[in-house]
Motif scaffolding. Structure first.
Motif, PDB file in Angstrom:
ATOM      1  N   THR A 110       0.807  -1.226   0.000  1.00 15.97           N
ATOM      2  CA  THR A 110       0.000   0.000   0.000  1.00 15.97           C
ATOM      3  C   THR A 110       0.838   1.274   0.000  1.00 15.97           C
ATOM      4  O   THR A 110       0.285   2.373   0.066  1.00 15.97           O
ATOM      5  CB  THR A 110      -0.959   0.053   1.201  1.00 15.97           C
ATOM      6  OG1 THR A 110      -0.214   0.230   2.408  1.00 15.97           O
ATOM      7  CG2 THR A 110      -1.807  -1.202   1.299  1.00 15.97           C
ATOM      8  N   ALA A 111       2.147   1.144  -0.071  1.00 14.99           N
ATOM      9  CA  ALA A 111       2.997   2.344  -0.059  1.00 14.99           C
ATOM     10  C   ALA A 111       2.909   3.070  -1.402  1.00 14.99           C
ATOM     11  O   ALA A 111       2.577   2.485  -2.431  1.00 14.99           O
ATOM     12  CB  ALA A 111       4.443   1.947   0.236  1.00 14.99           C
ATOM     13  N   TYR A 112       3.232   4.364  -1.370  1.00 15.18           N
ATOM     14  CA  TYR A 112       3.217   5.169  -2.590  1.00 15.18           C
ATOM     15  C   TYR A 112       4.638   5.317  -3.136  1.00 15.18           C
ATOM     16  O   TYR A 112       5.619   4.980  -2.478  1.00 15.18           O
ATOM     17  CB  TYR A 112       2.603   6.550  -2.290  1.00 15.18           C
ATOM     18  CG  TYR A 112       2.515   7.449  -3.503  1.00 15.18           C
ATOM     19  CD1 TYR A 112       1.781   7.059  -4.630  1.00 15.18           C
ATOM     20  CD2 TYR A 112       3.166   8.677  -3.538  1.00 15.18           C
ATOM     21  CE1 TYR A 112       1.711   7.863  -5.742  1.00 15.18           C
ATOM     22  CE2 TYR A 112       3.083   9.495  -4.654  1.00 15.18           C
ATOM     23  CZ  TYR A 112       2.366   9.081  -5.758  1.00 15.18           C
ATOM     24  OH  TYR A 112       2.297   9.890  -6.867  1.00 15.18           O
ATOM     25  N   THR A 113       4.743   5.823  -4.345  1.00 13.53           N
ATOM     26  CA  THR A 113       6.033   6.137  -4.954  1.00 13.53           C
ATOM     27  C   THR A 113       6.864   6.995  -3.990  1.00 13.53           C
ATOM     28  O   THR A 113       6.340   7.949  -3.415  1.00 13.53           O
ATOM     29  CB  THR A 113       5.803   6.913  -6.263  1.00 13.53           C
ATOM     30  OG1 THR A 113       4.885   6.189  -7.073  1.00 13.53           O
ATOM     31  CG2 THR A 113       7.109   7.106  -7.007  1.00 13.53           C
ATOM     32  N   ALA A 338       7.733  -1.308  -8.622  1.00 13.42           N
ATOM     33  CA  ALA A 338       8.501  -1.283  -7.377  1.00 13.42           C
ATOM     34  C   ALA A 338       8.287  -2.522  -6.520  1.00 13.42           C
ATOM     35  O   ALA A 338       9.245  -3.111  -6.019  1.00 13.42           O
ATOM     36  CB  ALA A 338       8.162  -0.028  -6.581  1.00 13.42           C
ATOM     37  N   LEU A 339       7.039  -2.927  -6.311  1.00 20.04           N
ATOM     38  CA  LEU A 339       6.765  -4.067  -5.437  1.00 20.04           C
ATOM     39  C   LEU A 339       7.444  -5.322  -5.970  1.00 20.04           C
ATOM     40  O   LEU A 339       8.015  -6.114  -5.214  1.00 20.04           O
ATOM     41  CB  LEU A 339       5.261  -4.294  -5.316  1.00 20.04           C
ATOM     42  CG  LEU A 339       4.834  -5.431  -4.383  1.00 20.04           C
ATOM     43  CD1 LEU A 339       5.168  -5.092  -2.931  1.00 20.04           C
ATOM     44  CD2 LEU A 339       3.343  -5.721  -4.521  1.00 20.04           C
ATOM     45  N   HIS A 708      -0.691   0.536  -5.044  1.00 20.06           N
ATOM     46  CA  HIS A 708       0.434   1.179  -5.728  1.00 20.06           C
ATOM     47  C   HIS A 708       1.757   0.452  -5.520  1.00 20.06           C
ATOM     48  O   HIS A 708       2.665   0.595  -6.326  1.00 20.06           O
ATOM     49  CB  HIS A 708       0.579   2.629  -5.258  1.00 20.06           C
ATOM     50  CG  HIS A 708      -0.435   3.548  -5.831  1.00 20.06           C
ATOM     51  ND1 HIS A 708      -1.790   3.426  -5.580  1.00 20.06           N
ATOM     52  CD2 HIS A 708      -0.325   4.628  -6.646  1.00 20.06           C
ATOM     53  CE1 HIS A 708      -2.445   4.389  -6.211  1.00 20.06           C
ATOM     54  NE2 HIS A 708      -1.578   5.132  -6.862  1.00 20.06           N
ATOM     55  N   GLY A 709       1.889  -0.284  -4.436  1.00 21.32           N
ATOM     56  CA  GLY A 709       3.083  -1.099  -4.236  1.00 21.32           C
ATOM     57  C   GLY A 709       4.384  -0.332  -4.159  1.00 21.32           C
ATOM     58  O   GLY A 709       5.434  -0.840  -4.542  1.00 21.32           O
ATOM     59  N   GLY A 710       4.346   0.913  -3.693  1.00 15.71           N
ATOM     60  CA  GLY A 710       5.575   1.690  -3.597  1.00 15.71           C
ATOM     61  C   GLY A 710       6.013   2.272  -4.925  1.00 15.71           C
ATOM     62  O   GLY A 710       7.144   2.734  -5.064  1.00 15.71           O
ATOM     63  N   GLY A 711       5.118   2.268  -5.921  1.00 15.78           N
ATOM     64  CA  GLY A 711       5.463   2.807  -7.238  1.00 15.78           C
ATOM     65  C   GLY A 711       5.260   1.779  -8.330  1.00 15.78           C
ATOM     66  O   GLY A 711       6.027   1.707  -9.281  1.00 15.78           O
ATOM     67  N   GLY A 712       4.247   0.987  -8.252  1.00 17.81           N
ATOM     68  CA  GLY A 712       3.937  -0.064  -9.217  1.00 17.81           C
ATOM     69  C   GLY A 712       3.818  -1.372  -8.476  1.00 17.81           C
ATOM     70  O   GLY A 712       4.489  -1.563  -7.468  1.00 17.81           O
ATOM     71  N   PRO A 713       2.912  -2.256  -8.872  1.00 19.00           N
ATOM     72  CA  PRO A 713       2.359  -2.395 -10.217  1.00 19.00           C
ATOM     73  C   PRO A 713       1.141  -1.507 -10.457  1.00 19.00           C
ATOM     74  O   PRO A 713       0.606  -0.891  -9.534  1.00 19.00           O
ATOM     75  CB  PRO A 713       1.942  -3.863 -10.265  1.00 19.00           C
ATOM     76  CG  PRO A 713       1.495  -4.136  -8.856  1.00 19.00           C
ATOM     77  CD  PRO A 713       2.444  -3.350  -7.982  1.00 19.00           C
ATOM     78  N   GLY A 714       0.724  -1.460 -11.705  1.00 19.64           N
ATOM     79  CA  GLY A 714      -0.503  -0.785 -12.072  1.00 19.64           C
ATOM     80  C   GLY A 714      -1.067  -1.405 -13.331  1.00 19.64           C
ATOM     81  O   GLY A 714      -0.444  -2.280 -13.937  1.00 19.64           O
ATOM     82  N   MET A 715      -2.243  -0.976 -13.682  1.00 19.08           N
ATOM     83  CA  MET A 715      -2.860  -1.346 -14.955  1.00 19.08           C
ATOM     84  C   MET A 715      -3.566  -0.116 -15.510  1.00 19.08           C
ATOM     85  O   MET A 715      -4.252   0.594 -14.773  1.00 19.08           O
ATOM     86  CB  MET A 715      -3.855  -2.492 -14.793  1.00 19.08           C
ATOM     87  CG  MET A 715      -3.213  -3.874 -14.756  1.00 19.08           C
ATOM     88  SD  MET A 715      -2.625  -4.408 -16.375  1.00 19.08           S
ATOM     89  CE  MET A 715      -4.132  -5.050 -17.092  1.00 19.08           C
TER      90      MET A 715
END
Length: 952
Positions: A110-113, A338-339, A708-715
């Protein structure tokens, strides 16, 4: 005693999972705002002429239990076979300590970039480990903190080579032995920007004086392992650059790209403990020579110092260059994985160099044993030198053998009409090899003494250099130590599991635990992206149903799930528009109108498809200046390709002229791209496809709950109207004519169960309620802070959409307090800062989302009001203008227990309003010196003695 009937459901998901405020809390918030109901607030906020008429409806919302039951039933329709198809995707073993403590841990996902370094030291260290791992394995000087996937990383390397090369050539050479999806994505990227692609045999077709660069797959897609040193030397004679797409696990036993003279190396770290997941998400990597570091796209983690001189990590160089440099940015890829990069780095920490090498050697031994057995059966096996992949000539027996493999639980790769490819991996067991022999007609070979083990890696390609030498890769790998290391890093960070992350335009909402559970099921995780169609019925059912729901939500006619990030969705949307114009004979249309209020990556995206960006002004109230828009649309009418707008605007307002802007664009032959970054304000209320949009991307990692996984993944899937449907991204594995934008046909599909579960469990009514509450929460913050901070832009009725821009610029004039000071002071209060200085320099853009309770919103408002009071104390001369809690923030434990000579109390420093007394978050470092980090760039793990020196 008799019981009254109840309508309360113990697992009423829509009301008690995603939506933070209770009904009673909402009533109190509406009183503060000054409106009588939630619906009245929405009527005041969203223009009536764009409101959708039909409610979202796909049946009743499901309970958590029923949602998981439904997903389990669908997942079981996928057949989990042992896939030895290779082509860049391999079976791997995720160490359970990493699976449980990172992939399944909200502190990590749940961390952000890490744009705020002081509260990101844990994930920054993990990503620095990743960069060190990549630089070591590739033999190059510097690596970035990950890219989206191998194919897009190869495309980024191609355009980087064009920027960095001193050659005047416009051609780029691709080795025909690259994986097909890598070739296809590079072709997609090359055509719009005028790069001519030459695909062929490096020995016969590569003319070094005619190209600015060349790319080679290592090992090749059919298994070939060769030394490219001589070819690269020839390229360098003509000032061309060499790119190698290298398998990092193979590099444990193979000569490193840097040792062959390669300038850039890219690849995927999927086989470092990250499941195949039907194609993603996986962390790609890029490494390069020091001379080219400022041309490298993506994020780079650097080592700097804090205000006490202690070592501190931060994002270096291109931190947010897409937003700052706009169309001049190196790329629109501000996204990383990032994750997944953290998982891959921990895989290297867990195994260490000896473990990684042992895994690689065992894989090679399995491959050799397999090849020897097949040769004994009379089959011709190639190549002579290989790592893990072989190609077998089978003639007319191809279909029979492939079917026999499936019957034995194994997927093999179909190559042409007469060959079969086999790639063994970390999951390969002796029984797997025996099953393959059986599929080829060889029974009872298990104990055949004539199948002698030898090696197929001669000394000229064998690795002799060391790697993973830093002490972090040699730590005691007892599980107790690994668990503590992972926990220690997580504790340094501030993620959504600790506090609200009120980032404007980034929608950091709840990622419900129930939604996360299915992504680790083998029926979703252990599927190869090129598995036979009849083995992935579950995936197709999920993708089709989610696509249908997204079409209903957006008002579009079709969805492509291929883009695996928001920036990638932007690119896919514009490529679709470009394909459409070209098909209509309008290839001259190349002008893209972009208002200053549009999302920050839009200009860079337009540049990547060869479009000329024409900037449109904003009016004084923050809206698009319609007169300026009309004038520029008329001026460029002959060549107008598209406009890119964000709705609601990045200024946080539902503009009333959106239909007019869309109509103007259409009148002059252009297509309308509506950026989906702010879709969380529209679901159930406004359909972009019905207000004039032709294409939009959706950030599933924002609006639809993928973390966000600390800056990715995303879709970043895109929705399009009917006339654009034929021009959506295709994929060579699906025999589609249109080129792909991502490596896998459906991007990163293993995380789609998250968004699907969200839609099923909320139902259309729940999603609409979430949107309304997101707007409620933003207006509540704006109202509570009224008088202390000006809200920069509001609608005619004085409302904001789902986010608001707080103007902190007056504090700089009155008290010398910058937006940075406010952001760092919020850390002391236990908050991640809102988005800083974008889209307006010196301001804070706040988006609370619907997930946050009234108590958390009040805690944030209390913190902001206290910060304003501290600024007032500076204005009034009560505290020093340079030595004060705002300028010295964030405060650490070292400040609390060390010598104290500041003109304010330790309690005021460390326990301001908003901060928890017992569960306070402590930043592990003081304010990080950004300029020092860029002047003294260090992007790999520093020696441990450096930390000791800094401490002294």
């Amino acid at each position: 005693m008799t019981f009254k009937p109840t309508t309360y459901q113990p697992y009423d998901f829509a009301n008690r999972r995603h939506i933070g405020p209770s009904p009673k809390e909402m009533e109190k918030m509406l009183e503060v705002i000054g409106t009588d109901s939630l619906d009245s607030l929405i009527d005041e906020t969203v223009p009536s002429d764009i409101r959708q008429q039909d409610a979202l409806d796909w049946g009743d919302a499901l309970s958590e239990r029923d949602t998981l039951f439904h997903l389990r039933r669908v997942a079981k329709k996928n057949k989990v076979l042992t896939s030895l198809i290779g082509q860049g995707y391999y079976g791997t073993m995720t160490p359970p300590v990493i699976l449980r403590n990172i992939l399944e841990n909200p502190a990590w996902y749940t961390a952000y970039t890490p744009y705020q370094p002081e509260i990101s030291q844990g994930r920054l260290e993990a990503l620095l480990n990743y960069q060190t791992m990549v630089a070591d394995l590739t033999g190059l000087d510097i690596a970035n903190a990950s890219l989206l996937d191998e194919a897009t990383a190869a495309a980024e390397a191609m355009t980087m080579a064009q920027r960095a090369s001193k050659s005047k050539a416009t051609k780029f050479f691709i080795d025909e032995n690259c994986h097909p999806q890598n070739i296809a994505v590079m072709k997609t990227r090359a055509e719009p920007i005028g790069i001519e692609i030459v695909v062929g045999n490096p020995d016969t077709d590569l003319k070094a004086d005619d190209v600015f660069g060349a790319v080679f797959q290592y090992p090749g897609t059919y298994g070939d392992v060769r030394d490219f040193t001589a070819i690269i030397e020839n390229l360098h004679e003509f000032k061309a650059l060499a790119v190698m797409i290298a398998d990092p696990l193979a590099l444990a036993v193979l000569k490193a790209p840097g040792e062959m003279g390669a300038d850039i190396a890219v690849g995927s770290t999927q086989r470092f403990g990250v499941p195949m997941g039907f194609g993603g998400p996986h962390a790609a990597y890029m490494a390069t020579r020091d001379a080219y570091k400022r041309s490298m796209p993506g994020r780079i983690i650097g080592v700097s110092i804090d205000s006490r001189g202690n070592k501190a990590y931060r994002l270096a160089l291109q931190t947010r260059e897409q937003h700052i440099r706009r169309e001049k940015a190196t790329s629109n890829v501000c996204t990383a994985q990032a994750l997944l990069a953290v998982m891959a780095s921990m895989y290297a920490v867990f195994h260490g160099p000896d473990g990684i090498k042992a895994i690689a050697q065992i894989i090679h031994q399995h491959a050799v044993r397999l090849a020897v057995g097949l040769e004994k059966l009379g089959f011709k096996v190639s190549p002579d030198v290989f790592f893990d992949t072989i190609t077998v000539e089978v003639g007319s027996m191809q279909g029979v053998i492939l079917n026999a493999g499936v019957a034995n639980g194994i997927n093999l790769r179909k190559i042409g009409n007469d060959r079969i490819g086999i790639s063994v991996d970390e999951q390969t067991r002796p029984e797997t090899i025996e099953a393959i022999w059986t599929s080829f007609g060889g029974n009872d070979m298990k104990d055949d003494p004539t199948i002698a083990l030898d090696y197929r890696l001669p000394s000229d390609v064998a690795r002799t250099s060391e790697y993973l030498t830093h002490p972090i890769f040699h730590m005691n790998r007892a599980e107790s130590e690994m668990t503590r290391y992972i926990r220690k890093l997580a504790d340094r960070d501030l993620a959504l599991d600790r506090a609200m992350i009120p980032l404007g335009s980034c929608t950091m909402k709840l990622n419900a635990t129930m939604e996360m559970i299915p992504i680790t099921w083998p029926e979703f995780g252990d599927i190869h992206p090129f598995a036979p169609r009849d083995q992935v019925d579950g995936y197709y059912e999920m993708i089709d149903d989610l696509s249908d729901k997204l079409c209903q939500i957006t008002g579009y006619d079709a969805i492509s799930m291929q883009p695996n990030s928001g920036a990638q969705g932007e690119y896919a949307g514009l490529i679709t528009i470009r394909n459409y114009h070209n098909a209509q004979g309008n290839s001259h249309r190349n002008v893209c109108l972009i208002p200053t209020s549009a999302h920050g990556t839009n200009p860079a995206t337009a540049q990547m498809v060869g479009y000329k960006v024409v900037v449109v002004k904003s009016a004084e109230n923050g809206d698009i200046d319609v007169a300026d828009f009309r004038e520029k649309a008329e001026k460029h009418a002959e060549n107008l390709a598209a406009c890119m707008i964000t709705y609601p605007s990045t200024h946080g307002v539902f503009e009333e002229t959106v239909r007019e802007v869309c109509d103007i664009t259409h009148q002059h032959g252009g297509q309308v791209y509506i950026d989906g970054a702010n879709m969380n304000a529209m679901v159930g209320l406004v359909q972009p496809g019905k207000i004039g949009g032709d294409v939009s991307h959706l950030n599933l990692h924002k609006t639809f709950c993928i973390p966000h996984g600390g800056g990715g993944p995303g879709m970043g899937p895109i929705g399009v109207r009917e006339h654009l449907k034929a021009y959506l991204p295709g994929h060579p594995e699906l025999n589609e004519a249109v080129g792909p934008v991502s490596a896998a046909p459906f991007g990163s599909p293993s995380i789609l169960p998250i968004s699907w579960a969200y839609c099923l469990a909320m139902g259309g009514e729940g999603l609409t309620q979430a949107t309304k509450v997101a707007i409620l929460n933003a207006n509540y913050i704006a109202k509570r802070l009224e008088g202390a901070f000006e809200v920069l832009y509001t609608s005619k009725s004085g409302r904001v959409a789902h986010e608001c821009i707080l103007d902190t610029r007056p504090l700089k004039d009155s008290a010398g307090v910058t937006v940075d000071d406010v952001a760092k002071r919020l850390i002391d209060c236990g908050f991640h800062a809102p988005t800083m200085s974008w889209p307006v320099a010196g301001t804070l853009m706040v988006e609370p989302t619907e997930s946050e309770t009234k108590a958390e919103l009040d805690r944030f408002c209390d913190a902001m009001l206290a910060i304003r009071a501290e600024a007032q104390d500076i204005e009034d001369g009560k505290i020093d203008g340079e030595n004060n809690p705002l300028k010295n923030a964030p405060h650490t434990v070292e400040d609390l227990v060390g010598e104290w000579d500041r003109p304010y109390s330790r309690e005021q420093a460390c326990y301001p309003p908003g901060a928890f007394r017992v569960d306070k978050y402590w930043a592990p470092v003081n304010r990080v010196d950004n300029s020092y980090g860029d002047r003294n760039l260090v992007c790999s793990c520093p020696p441990l003695e450096d930390y000791a020196d800094a401490a002294e």
